[in-house]
Design an enzyme around this catalytic site. Sequence first.
Site, PDB file in Angstrom:
ATOM      1  N   CYS A 114       0.811  -1.230   0.000  1.00 44.57           N
ATOM      2  CA  CYS A 114       0.000   0.000   0.000  1.00 44.57           C
ATOM      3  C   CYS A 114       0.838   1.271   0.000  1.00 44.57           C
ATOM      4  O   CYS A 114       0.318   2.362  -0.228  1.00 44.57           O
ATOM      5  CB  CYS A 114      -0.952  -0.013   1.183  1.00 44.57           C
ATOM      6  SG  CYS A 114      -2.039  -1.441   1.160  1.00 44.57           S
ATOM      7  N   HIS A 253      -3.445   7.050   2.648  1.00 47.82           N
ATOM      8  CA  HIS A 253      -3.835   5.757   2.063  1.00 47.82           C
ATOM      9  C   HIS A 253      -5.218   5.396   2.593  1.00 47.82           C
ATOM     10  O   HIS A 253      -5.505   5.554   3.786  1.00 47.82           O
ATOM     11  CB  HIS A 253      -2.806   4.697   2.456  1.00 47.82           C
ATOM     12  CG  HIS A 253      -3.249   3.308   2.140  1.00 47.82           C
ATOM     13  ND1 HIS A 253      -3.733   2.944   0.908  1.00 47.82           N
ATOM     14  CD2 HIS A 253      -3.296   2.184   2.914  1.00 47.82           C
ATOM     15  CE1 HIS A 253      -4.046   1.668   0.927  1.00 47.82           C
ATOM     16  NE2 HIS A 253      -3.801   1.182   2.136  1.00 47.82           N
ATOM     17  N   ASN A 283     -10.026  -0.338  -0.181  1.00 47.01           N
ATOM     18  CA  ASN A 283      -8.561  -0.281  -0.181  1.00 47.01           C
ATOM     19  C   ASN A 283      -8.042  -0.815  -1.525  1.00 47.01           C
ATOM     20  O   ASN A 283      -8.194  -1.993  -1.815  1.00 47.01           O
ATOM     21  CB  ASN A 283      -8.045  -1.126   0.998  1.00 47.01           C
ATOM     22  CG  ASN A 283      -6.531  -1.121   1.114  1.00 47.01           C
ATOM     23  OD1 ASN A 283      -5.826  -0.679   0.209  1.00 47.01           O
ATOM     24  ND2 ASN A 283      -6.030  -1.634   2.225  1.00 47.01           N
TER      25      ASN A 283
HETATM   26  O1  UT7 Z   1      -3.723  -1.394   3.636  1.00 48.80           O
HETATM   27  C1  UT7 Z   1      -2.753  -1.980   4.455  1.00 48.80           C
HETATM   28  C2  UT7 Z   1      -3.033  -1.771   5.839  1.00 48.80           C
HETATM   29  N1  UT7 Z   1      -4.253  -2.411   6.214  1.00 48.80           N
HETATM   30  C3  UT7 Z   1      -4.922  -1.953   7.203  1.00 48.80           C
HETATM   31  O2  UT7 Z   1      -4.491  -0.975   7.722  1.00 48.80           O
HETATM   32  C4  UT7 Z   1      -6.116  -2.688   7.688  1.00 48.80           C
HETATM   33  C5  UT7 Z   1      -6.068  -2.730   9.163  1.00 48.80           C
HETATM   34  N2  UT7 Z   1      -7.146  -3.447   9.826  1.00 48.80           N
HETATM   35  C6  UT7 Z   1      -8.456  -3.083   9.769  1.00 48.80           C
HETATM   36  O3  UT7 Z   1      -8.850  -2.231   9.011  1.00 48.80           O
HETATM   37  C7  UT7 Z   1      -9.386  -3.734  10.759  1.00 48.80           C
HETATM   38  O4  UT7 Z   1      -8.657  -4.460  11.703  1.00 48.80           O
HETATM   39  C8  UT7 Z   1     -10.467  -4.676  10.135  1.00 48.80           C
HETATM   40  C9  UT7 Z   1     -11.505  -3.851   9.411  1.00 48.80           C
HETATM   41  C10 UT7 Z   1      -9.799  -5.650   9.196  1.00 48.80           C
HETATM   42  C11 UT7 Z   1     -11.181  -5.457  11.236  1.00 48.80           C
HETATM   43  O5  UT7 Z   1     -11.758  -4.557  12.194  1.00 48.80           O
HETATM   44  P1  UT7 Z   1     -11.505  -4.796  13.761  1.00 48.80           P
HETATM   45  O6  UT7 Z   1     -12.286  -3.758  14.440  1.00 48.80           O
HETATM   46  O7  UT7 Z   1     -10.017  -4.801  13.964  1.00 48.80           O
HETATM   47  O8  UT7 Z   1     -12.146  -6.204  14.003  1.00 48.80           O
HETATM   48  P2  UT7 Z   1     -11.497  -7.539  14.584  1.00 48.80           P
HETATM   49  O9  UT7 Z   1     -10.557  -8.133  13.572  1.00 48.80           O
HETATM   50  O10 UT7 Z   1     -10.939  -7.270  15.939  1.00 48.80           O
HETATM   51  O11 UT7 Z   1     -12.755  -8.453  14.700  1.00 48.80           O
HETATM   52  C12 UT7 Z   1     -13.830  -8.132  15.601  1.00 48.80           C
HETATM   53  C13 UT7 Z   1     -14.949  -9.142  15.383  1.00 48.80           C
HETATM   54  C14 UT7 Z   1     -14.491 -10.589  15.363  1.00 48.80           C
HETATM   55  O12 UT7 Z   1     -15.472 -11.370  15.992  1.00 48.80           O
HETATM   56  P3  UT7 Z   1     -15.239 -11.868  17.496  1.00 48.80           P
HETATM   57  O13 UT7 Z   1     -13.996 -12.691  17.473  1.00 48.80           O
HETATM   58  O14 UT7 Z   1     -15.115 -10.629  18.324  1.00 48.80           O
HETATM   59  O15 UT7 Z   1     -16.483 -12.653  17.776  1.00 48.80           O
HETATM   60  C15 UT7 Z   1     -14.469 -10.926  13.882  1.00 48.80           C
HETATM   61  O16 UT7 Z   1     -14.676 -12.297  13.624  1.00 48.80           O
HETATM   62  O17 UT7 Z   1     -15.558  -8.891  14.095  1.00 48.80           O
HETATM   63  C16 UT7 Z   1     -15.631 -10.120  13.369  1.00 48.80           C
HETATM   64  N3  UT7 Z   1     -15.557  -9.822  11.943  1.00 48.80           N
HETATM   65  C17 UT7 Z   1     -16.634  -9.526  11.190  1.00 48.80           C
HETATM   66  N4  UT7 Z   1     -17.945  -9.442  11.496  1.00 48.80           N
HETATM   67  C18 UT7 Z   1     -18.790  -9.112  10.495  1.00 48.80           C
HETATM   68  C19 UT7 Z   1     -14.445  -9.765  11.165  1.00 48.80           C
HETATM   69  N5  UT7 Z   1     -14.795  -9.450   9.907  1.00 48.80           N
HETATM   70  C20 UT7 Z   1     -16.140  -9.293   9.902  1.00 48.80           C
HETATM   71  C21 UT7 Z   1     -17.080  -8.963   8.907  1.00 48.80           C
HETATM   72  N6  UT7 Z   1     -18.391  -8.890   9.236  1.00 48.80           N
HETATM   73  N7  UT7 Z   1     -16.709  -8.706   7.628  1.00 48.80           N
END
Ligand code: UT7
Length: 336
Positions: A114, A253, A283
């Site tokens: 990225c 980004h 993204n």
């Molecule tokens: O471009 C390069 C750099 N990339 C980035 O900077 C991306 C960085 N990361 C992110 O943008 C975020 O971490 C995400 C959007 C990928 C995820 O958001 P989060 O707030 O960090 O969520 P999490 O991974 O901590 O997951 C929270 C919960 C989990 O469920 P449990 O374990 O709490 O029951 C996941 O399984 O959300 C669940 N989850 C979803 N739920 C509904 C993960 N993906 C989804 C989804 N829909 N698509």
Amino acid sequence: MPKASLISIAAYTPSRVLSNFDLEKMVETSDEWIVKRTGIKERRIAKDEITSDIGTKAGELAIKRSGLKKEQIDAIICATISPDHLCMPSTACKIAANLSLPHGITAFDISAACTGFIYLLEIAKSLVESGAKKNVLIIGAEKLSSVVDYTDRSTCILFGDGAGAAVVSASDENEILNVHTASDGTQGELLITPGCGSAFPASKETLDKKLNFIHMAGNEVFKIAVQTLTKSVLDILEKNNLTSDQIDFFIPHQANIRIIEAVKQRLNFTDEQCVLTVAKYGNTSSASIPMAINDAYEDGRIKNGSMLLLDAFGGGFTWGSAILKFGGKNYCDLNA
Ligand code: UT7
């Protein structure tokens, strides 16, 4: 020593839209969750086009807007993590051929995820300022839908396809003031496409384990991204004796609205300064920053002489920032 300037900007996005509501039918997710956690509402997905096709469209418009003839372009560099082919030919070579750029032109790809566009800027600036090249076409082009697992809800909601391109040339005005690029390879496994390289060559097992797709420890990447980006922007402002109110547009980004908001607040950028495209494109990795610059250029916000601050963070890890005065003069569309 000649100064380097970004003398044009352009972008291209495939027409097919994949909305959050479409994704609700593919994986267990919801529009509400995606918007709240990422700010993304939809993204573009290429169907019959490949990365070089997408990059070609953006590159063609960037040359047109530069006011230069194709024969005057003496290097083309493409940043991509979804190249047409794993090893060769490079996507840059294919775009050069598609655009009928001069026979023998310098053409190569870079891989900085990225942060690709910031790396491109640093390379192009160095080539121009050293006198090695006069007019460098730089392109961030991605068909991320080809490396995304559409059964993995934690990644498939994030990424989209698109390309952004620019020409960097020698100029007496509106220079690229400063570019800073960086990396830390010790945590590379947190954001990785593990398979189909020398570590796990293509095989039935590699494909069965879905190692050919993007894997990300999203939450850990998120925290590192916020900290790293904030420091990177603070450092480049300080190094150039600038404060955030002297920047016309902050163009981060476009990975996640919450990352952008966190950095924006810590750096005291206003809503008007901040360019956002994450809702409509998601993204697009190396294409995300030039696509966002282009958006604000096409709607009339960014003008010749506008002071821009860019930042990015991505796989590797890689990160970087740039400060430049926009040097574009010849606004036109592809049919002009
Ligand atoms: O471009 C390069 C750099 N990339 C980035 O900077 C991306 C960085 N990361 C992110 O943008 C975020 O971490 C995400 C959007 C990928 C995820 O958001 P989060 O707030 O960090 O969520 P999490 O991974 O901590 O997951 C929270 C919960 C989990 O469920 P449990 O374990 O709490 O029951 C996941 O399984 O959300 C669940 N989850 C979803 N739920 C509904 C993960 N993906 C989804 C989804 N829909 N698509």
